[in-house]
Design an enzyme around this catalytic site. Sequence first.
Site, short mmCIF file in Angstrom:
data_model
loop_
_atom_site.label_atom_id
_atom_site.label_comp_id
_atom_site.label_asym_id
_atom_site.label_seq_id
_atom_site.Cartn_x
_atom_site.Cartn_y
_atom_site.Cartn_z
N ARG A 269 17.11 -6.41 -4.76
CA ARG A 269 15.72 -6.91 -4.93
C ARG A 269 15.83 -6.83 -6.29
O ARG A 269 15.51 -8.00 -6.89
CB ARG A 269 14.53 -6.11 -4.74
CG ARG A 269 14.12 -6.95 -3.58
CD ARG A 269 12.96 -6.39 -3.21
NE ARG A 269 12.50 -6.91 -1.62
CZ ARG A 269 11.64 -6.25 -0.76
NH1 ARG A 269 10.87 -5.15 -1.52
NH2 ARG A 269 11.65 -6.29 0.44
N ARG B 266 13.20 0.47 -5.20
CA ARG B 266 13.05 0.94 -3.56
C ARG B 266 13.74 -0.29 -2.44
O ARG B 266 14.13 -1.23 -3.10
CB ARG B 266 11.83 0.87 -3.49
CG ARG B 266 11.92 0.39 -1.87
CD ARG B 266 10.12 0.73 -1.42
NE ARG B 266 9.50 -0.84 -1.72
CZ ARG B 266 9.86 -1.83 -0.65
NH1 ARG B 266 10.20 -1.59 0.54
NH2 ARG B 266 9.65 -3.19 -0.49
N LYS C 235 -11.28 2.03 0.55
CA LYS C 235 -12.28 1.79 -0.15
C LYS C 235 -12.81 0.73 -0.55
O LYS C 235 -14.03 -0.26 -0.84
CB LYS C 235 -11.65 1.41 -1.94
CG LYS C 235 -10.69 0.37 -1.99
CD LYS C 235 -10.24 1.32 -3.60
CE LYS C 235 -8.56 0.02 -3.91
NZ LYS C 235 -9.27 1.04 -5.21
N HIS D 20 9.22 -8.58 -6.39
CA HIS D 20 9.97 -9.32 -5.23
C HIS D 20 10.48 -10.68 -5.77
O HIS D 20 9.31 -11.39 -6.27
CB HIS D 20 8.99 -9.21 -3.91
CG HIS D 20 9.55 -9.82 -2.68
ND1 HIS D 20 9.73 -10.53 -2.64
CD2 HIS D 20 9.32 -8.94 -2.10
CE1 HIS D 20 10.82 -10.94 -1.25
NE2 HIS D 20 9.86 -9.38 -0.75
N HIS E 56 5.76 -6.46 -6.69
CA HIS E 56 5.38 -5.74 -5.39
C HIS E 56 5.25 -4.65 -5.34
O HIS E 56 4.99 -4.19 -4.20
CB HIS E 56 7.08 -6.48 -4.96
CG HIS E 56 6.82 -6.92 -3.40
ND1 HIS E 56 5.79 -6.73 -2.27
CD2 HIS E 56 7.48 -5.62 -2.57
CE1 HIS E 56 6.61 -6.37 -1.11
NE2 HIS E 56 7.23 -5.88 -1.11
P1 FAD Z 1 -1.88 1.33 1.64
O1 FAD Z 1 -2.00 0.21 3.19
O2 FAD Z 1 -1.58 0.27 0.58
O3 FAD Z 1 -3.38 1.62 1.64
C1 FAD Z 1 -3.63 2.14 0.97
C2 FAD Z 1 -5.32 2.48 1.54
O4 FAD Z 1 -6.25 3.53 0.79
C3 FAD Z 1 -6.47 1.62 1.59
O5 FAD Z 1 -7.15 1.81 2.76
C4 FAD Z 1 -7.48 1.80 0.88
O6 FAD Z 1 -8.62 1.00 0.95
C5 FAD Z 1 -7.10 3.00 0.21
N1 FAD Z 1 -7.80 3.49 -1.27
C6 FAD Z 1 -7.46 2.95 -2.23
N2 FAD Z 1 -8.09 3.42 -3.22
C7 FAD Z 1 -8.95 4.15 -2.87
C8 FAD Z 1 -9.75 4.79 -3.32
N3 FAD Z 1 -10.68 5.51 -4.75
N4 FAD Z 1 -10.94 5.40 -2.95
C9 FAD Z 1 -11.22 5.43 -0.96
N5 FAD Z 1 -9.73 4.74 -0.77
C10 FAD Z 1 -9.03 4.16 -1.31
N6 FAD Z 1 7.46 -2.45 3.32
C11 FAD Z 1 7.77 -2.09 4.30
O7 FAD Z 1 8.10 -1.20 4.13
N7 FAD Z 1 8.46 -2.98 4.75
C12 FAD Z 1 7.76 -4.15 4.96
O8 FAD Z 1 8.28 -5.42 5.12
C13 FAD Z 1 6.98 -4.73 3.64
N8 FAD Z 1 6.35 -5.69 3.27
C14 FAD Z 1 5.45 -6.40 2.33
C15 FAD Z 1 4.76 -7.34 1.88
C16 FAD Z 1 4.11 -7.00 1.18
C17 FAD Z 1 2.77 -8.55 0.89
C18 FAD Z 1 3.17 -6.17 0.20
C19 FAD Z 1 2.47 -5.98 -0.78
C20 FAD Z 1 3.95 -5.04 0.58
C21 FAD Z 1 4.95 -4.67 1.61
N9 FAD Z 1 5.23 -3.43 1.71
C22 FAD Z 1 5.81 -2.42 2.98
C23 FAD Z 1 5.32 -2.28 1.48
C24 FAD Z 1 4.41 -1.83 1.89
O9 FAD Z 1 3.67 -2.38 2.64
C25 FAD Z 1 3.86 -0.46 1.54
O10 FAD Z 1 4.27 -0.09 0.68
C26 FAD Z 1 2.95 0.41 2.22
O11 FAD Z 1 2.36 -0.12 3.50
C27 FAD Z 1 1.58 1.40 2.45
O12 FAD Z 1 1.37 2.21 2.33
P2 FAD Z 1 0.29 3.21 2.63
O13 FAD Z 1 -0.76 3.99 3.34
O14 FAD Z 1 0.27 4.21 1.14
O15 FAD Z 1 -0.87 2.44 1.56
C1 SIN Z 2 9.92 -8.55 2.67
O1 SIN Z 2 9.32 -8.87 3.85
O2 SIN Z 2 10.65 -8.83 1.84
C2 SIN Z 2 9.24 -7.01 2.00
C3 SIN Z 2 9.99 -5.86 2.81
C4 SIN Z 2 9.52 -4.96 1.78
O3 SIN Z 2 8.96 -4.76 0.63
O4 SIN Z 2 9.78 -3.94 1.57
#
Ligand code: FAD
Ligand code: SIN
Length: 524
Positions: free
Chosen positions: A281, A377, A32, A234, A342
């Site tokens: 957490r 989680r 998006k 978080h 988070h």
């Molecule tokens: P995302 O990576 O969020 O991608 C979503 C996609 O959907 C994007 O491309 C967006 O543009 C698209 N999209 C959404 N709505 C629409 C729409 N209406 N139309 C078109 N496209 C759309 N997890 C871990 O396992 N380890 C970690 O260390 C960790 N650290 C984290 C740190 C932070 C700061 C955060 C916020 C999260 C963290 N997480 C971690 C969680 C993890 O990053 C996410 O759960 C994971 O990346 C989600 O991936 P995803 O592919 O499901 O979605």
């Molecule tokens: C973190 O680095 O603390 C995020 C890890 C996670 O959300 O899984």
Amino acid sequence: MQTDVLIVGSGAAGLTAALNLADRFRVTVLAKGALNDGSTSWAQGGIAAVLEPGDTFDNHVEDTMIAGAGLNDREIVEFVVEGAPAAITRLTELGVPFAMDGEVLHLTREGGHSHRRIVHVADATGWAVQDALQKAAEAHPNITLVPDQVAIDLVTGRHEERYSGAGRVWGVYAVDRVSGHVNLYTAHATILATGGAGRTYLFSTAPRGATGDGIAMAWRAGARVANMEFMQFHPTCLYNLEVKNFLITEAVRGEGGQLKNPNTGHRFMPDLDPRAELAPRDVVARAIDAEIKRYGLDYVHLDISHMPADFVRGHFPNIHEKLLGLGIDMTTQPIPVVPAQHYTCGGVVIDRDGRTDLPGLYAAGECTESGLHGANRLASNSLLECFVFGEAAARSIAANWDTLPAVPAIRAWDESRVTDSDEEVVIKQNWTEIRRFMWNYVGIVRTTKRLERAQNRIKLLSSEVDDYYGHFRVTPDLIELRNLIQTAELIVRSALHRHESRGLHFTLDYPGLAAEAVDTILIP
Ligand code: FAD
Ligand code: SIN
């Protein structure tokens, strides 16, 4: 635009699915905004996998089930945990430069894990993973990546020119962020990989686009949604008046960081849990929340300054640099932190193949409820879920390809009865209002009264936004607002259903644990 498989979302889940399909099928991936604007790029800590000598799959399964407070689906947990080492190998082959300890991968530690288990790229794992997946997708001739396409709704039977009765999902309508034109994307199979709904809350570590779009779209189309009350907070988001959503990775606690009361310097976690700062957490976030409320604090301190400065800089180069820019040297000073939303544990119900309730619609990643996380989680299990289910959905589509029907003629988006909005202020006002009352009434500690207050406000805002949606041309902000309200409604409804405190759902009205662990499954 017609393609074989349409994927909505270009994060870890979406791109993993795309790469696993593209050798056989034409795949279109929508984002998006920019392709790398999802949560994946922001992940710091890493990816959980059993790789340490002495660690076992059983240990990882048990840790996941303990964090999930008995609500996890054991078979799914085993499926994901056992898929982790292969997922790490594939990412290494794609060029992700994981941190090494001599010849072997360096493993860090996070809360709730009984072993060192987190594979990482310093403190910017997500960025490296997104980069590697995106480069591989860009290089593949069968993958078309289309940024700036905001999906509005799924295309279903009611959008067919002649109703076929197939009851299938055929793709999405999406508004082009640049031109404002609504495009029709159709496909034999559609995968939702739209990430979480963190921005339903005022304070969240998630990026701006985490507005629950996939969850809301699937719900409106008729798919079940489950366990939305389990919003993960978080424990350690940076407290800073200008930088509002910067995460301080759990690995800082994993490598020795301690939580202290900033007034007294007292380290409070050992008083509350034998696992101290490395408790799951929900436990740590509630402890910080209680400390802040009890002493009237703005934040607590996270202190790793007792560790050697080179060690801290080596493990956390990006956080160290970011904090230096804000006048905090974490090698000598404590970091002010607060809990923030988070991760969205619940979502669209999927099976082991990533199939939703709706024929033709799959889902993977944070927008789903797969049974992995249960009521909370375990850290670093979510990127892993994206890799395992992105691949599972792709495998299932390939295996069933010959049974997928041809796409019928679909009606174009109808804008004949709408005009341009004359009051954009409504959108901005409602965005802020929802996020504020969700934070205050549906946060870390809940009560039935607060949940009902939130529910009443959601009803009012929903009718206002529905009216607005019915009269004005869609814009990305309006689409997100509509989804934000829908997601908030699902969170509150789920929270009101649960008459116990389990995992991330803690309510003063039902502080005990019910005898039986039951999912909250909402049926449209
Ligand atoms: P995302 O990576 O969020 O991608 C979503 C996609 O959907 C994007 O491309 C967006 O543009 C698209 N999209 C959404 N709505 C629409 C729409 N209406 N139309 C078109 N496209 C759309 N997890 C871990 O396992 N380890 C970690 O260390 C960790 N650290 C984290 C740190 C932070 C700061 C955060 C916020 C999260 C963290 N997480 C971690 C969680 C993890 O990053 C996410 O759960 C994971 O990346 C989600 O991936 P995803 O592919 O499901 O979605
Ligand atoms: C973190 O680095 O603390 C995020 C890890 C996670 O959300 O899984």
